[in-house]
Design an enzyme around this catalytic site. Structure first.
Site, PDB file in Angstrom:
ATOM      1  N   GLN A 194     -22.572   8.819 -25.353  1.00 38.70           N
ATOM      2  CA  GLN A 194     -22.569  10.014 -25.755  1.00 38.70           C
ATOM      3  C   GLN A 194     -23.592  11.289 -25.480  1.00 38.70           C
ATOM      4  O   GLN A 194     -23.935  11.931 -26.272  1.00 38.70           O
ATOM      5  CB  GLN A 194     -24.610   8.848 -26.202  1.00 38.70           C
ATOM      6  CG  GLN A 194     -24.313   7.778 -27.296  1.00 38.70           C
ATOM      7  CD  GLN A 194     -25.367   6.954 -27.037  1.00 38.70           C
ATOM      8  OE1 GLN A 194     -25.720   5.711 -26.403  1.00 38.70           O
ATOM      9  NE2 GLN A 194     -26.425   7.530 -28.081  1.00 38.70           N
ATOM     10  N   HIS A 250     -22.041  -0.035 -22.831  1.00 40.78           N
ATOM     11  CA  HIS A 250     -22.678   0.205 -23.912  1.00 40.78           C
ATOM     12  C   HIS A 250     -21.946   0.410 -24.941  1.00 40.78           C
ATOM     13  O   HIS A 250     -21.558   1.759 -25.163  1.00 40.78           O
ATOM     14  CB  HIS A 250     -23.648   1.290 -22.965  1.00 40.78           C
ATOM     15  CG  HIS A 250     -24.843   1.748 -23.881  1.00 40.78           C
ATOM     16  ND1 HIS A 250     -25.829   1.421 -23.430  1.00 40.78           N
ATOM     17  CD2 HIS A 250     -25.125   2.536 -25.673  1.00 40.78           C
ATOM     18  CE1 HIS A 250     -26.559   1.582 -23.807  1.00 40.78           C
ATOM     19  NE2 HIS A 250     -26.649   2.261 -25.223  1.00 40.78           N
ATOM     20  N   ASN A 276     -24.767  -3.724 -23.535  1.00 37.11           N
ATOM     21  CA  ASN A 276     -26.132  -3.477 -23.705  1.00 37.11           C
ATOM     22  C   ASN A 276     -26.210  -3.793 -25.243  1.00 37.11           C
ATOM     23  O   ASN A 276     -25.129  -3.613 -25.722  1.00 37.11           O
ATOM     24  CB  ASN A 276     -26.340  -1.895 -24.283  1.00 37.11           C
ATOM     25  CG  ASN A 276     -27.198  -0.856 -24.454  1.00 37.11           C
ATOM     26  OD1 ASN A 276     -28.657  -0.554 -24.520  1.00 37.11           O
ATOM     27  ND2 ASN A 276     -26.944  -0.570 -26.236  1.00 37.11           N
ATOM     28  N   GLU A 277     -27.859  -4.285 -25.957  1.00 34.63           N
ATOM     29  CA  GLU A 277     -28.245  -4.628 -26.810  1.00 34.63           C
ATOM     30  C   GLU A 277     -26.989  -5.329 -27.968  1.00 34.63           C
ATOM     31  O   GLU A 277     -26.403  -5.259 -28.791  1.00 34.63           O
ATOM     32  CB  GLU A 277     -28.611  -2.773 -28.134  1.00 34.63           C
ATOM     33  CG  GLU A 277     -29.204  -2.333 -27.686  1.00 34.63           C
ATOM     34  CD  GLU A 277     -29.980  -1.412 -28.329  1.00 34.63           C
ATOM     35  OE1 GLU A 277     -29.026  -1.328 -29.176  1.00 34.63           O
ATOM     36  OE2 GLU A 277     -31.122  -1.106 -28.241  1.00 34.63           O
TER      37      GLU A 277
END
Ligand code: FCB
Length: 413
Positions: free
Chosen positions: A24, A115, A159-160
């Site tokens: 990101q 991620h 992540n998540e």
């Protein structure tokens, strides 16, 4: 915890900071499945993103000037292992420098190993559905941990996971855009196996090298699931969604004794209102009538700080420390960002007062950045990004948050 005139004092040693993720912010992540997907399917391409891969020192200077004492970043698998089994010394050296740059500034690194993005070779050769996935992920993590282990105590393996599996394998919105319960189930199972293997490896490497005890977790996304009405169907659906989407992954890891703490990502509320007893409706229908309205962020997510308090209390049963690994707002007006942070910190403080051992708060995000399928539109940053000049500008909300980071005190106003 001190409550004098509404002022809240957080525990000594509390971790204060912000989070980012490689794809990101770094820019030029050409060897990843997301990069390939963006070229033809995405709304926007990540391109240079924030050029954080080269400008990280400038960004960490900003974080230090904002009194952050912790920072969450992710290591990009596609850079570290651009071809199967061939590791890039340059990339590993880069991430060692990144971590040291944080340490030099007195900032504790919290390192995420996955991620959302994958190396292209991995995605093309079965990805997370393949039974070789946990072993492949372990091999990559092992290479990273051997280099960074000396300097890093806090690790987030994945992540998540529930957001990744649902968006990529059930709702079909992220690569590989699958819509299959069966494929989702396989990926979840492999991610549990991968986490457990990496958890054990990190502990083993720390023992072998005589390093201090690491703290390893995942970052679990949780949504506040609020029944719209008081009827049985709304209440049952809220309970069911909480079990499946919020707790199932954590439960699986707790059963395997593979969590040192719980990393919690919290953003929003879902007002649960299934129209019938079918499984699809129980798992996804939300109120369409604007009952119980709350403010929304710029992409329409409900803002609901009480939810963070309620979820933190539910985590008490695990008897593990909790780190808020992400919490943030995308907003057109920066004023709402400080209100968001303040109100969520009040929830954190209440939960600490009620006995939940919260050890840190990491705002999402340090910088405006590439928000996946939504592109660069949503602005989550404490620091505003000019994507043309790459100029960084600290927002007023960042300065207010900096005061909390500096003092450990949330004042009453
Ligand atoms: C979380 C993701 C993070 C960012 C925020 C807004 O679900 O972990 O990368 O996109 O949402």
């Amino acid at each position: 915890m001190c409550y004098t005139s509404g002022m809240k004092k957080f525990p000594d040693g509390f971790l204060w900071g912000a989070a980012t993720a490689a794809h990101q912010v770094e820019g030029g992540n050409i060897g990843s499945d997301w990069w390939e997907w963006e070229q033809t399917r995405g709304r926007e391409r990540s391109g240079d993103a924030c050029r954080h891969y080269e400008l990280y020192e400038r960004d960490f200077d900003l974080a230090r000037s904002l009194h952050h004492n912790a920072h969450r970043l992710s290591v990009e698998w596609a850079r570290v292992e651009p071809q199967e089994g061939r590791f890039s010394d340059d990339a590993l050296k880069h991430y060692a420098e990144v971590v040291l740059a944080l340490k030099d500034r007195g900032i504790e690194p919290v390192v995420t190993l996955h991620h959302f993005t994958n190396p292209l070779w991995f995605a093309r050769d079965g990805g997370w559905e393949d039974r070789r996935a946990p072993g492949r992920f372990l091999r990559y993590c092992d290479a990273v941990v051997r280099i960074l282990g000396k300097h890093v105590r806090y690790w987030i393996t994945i992540n998540e996971p529930t957001i990744y599996v649902s968006h990529s394998f059930l709702f079909g919105v992220w690569p590989p855009q699958a819509r299959s319960l069966w494929r989702m189930w396989r990926v979840s199972r492999n991610m549990v196996r991968a986490h457990v293997a990496v958890f054990r490896m990190i502990h083993q490497v720390c023992r072998d090298f005589g390093l201090r005890e690491p703290a390893v977790s995942i970052a679990q996304h949780m949504t506040a699931l609020v029944p719209c009405g008081s009827g049985l169907r709304c209440r049952f659906a809220s309970w069911l969604r909480h079990k499946i989407f919020n707790e199932s992954f954590v439960d699986a890891l707790v059963r395997r004794r593979a969590l040192d703490f719980i990393g919690l990502n919290y953003y929003s509320r879902q007002l649960v209102e299934p129209s019938n007893w079918g499984i699809r409706s129980l798992l996804s229908d939300v109120c369409r009538e604007n009952h119980r309205p709350v403010p929304k962020n710029s992409v329409g997510w409900d803002i609901y700080p009480e939810g963070l308090y309620e979820l933190l209390l539910k985590l008490k049963k695990y008897d593990l420390p909790v780190m808020i690994a992400e919490n943030g707002i995308c907003a057109e007006e920066d004023a709402s960002r400080w209100i968001f942070i303040r109100d969520h910190l009040r929830s954190v403080s209440r939960a600490i007062g009620a006995g939940v051992p919260v050890t840190g708060y990491l705002y999402w995000s340090l910088l405006d950045n590439f928000e996946w399928e939504k592109g660069f539109g949503p602005r989550f940053g404490l620091v505003e990004m000019n994507y043309r000049t790459f100029e960084r500008k600290v927002r007023p909300s960042a300065l207010k948050y900096a005061e909390v980071c500096r003092t450990g005190v949330l004042s009453a106003e």
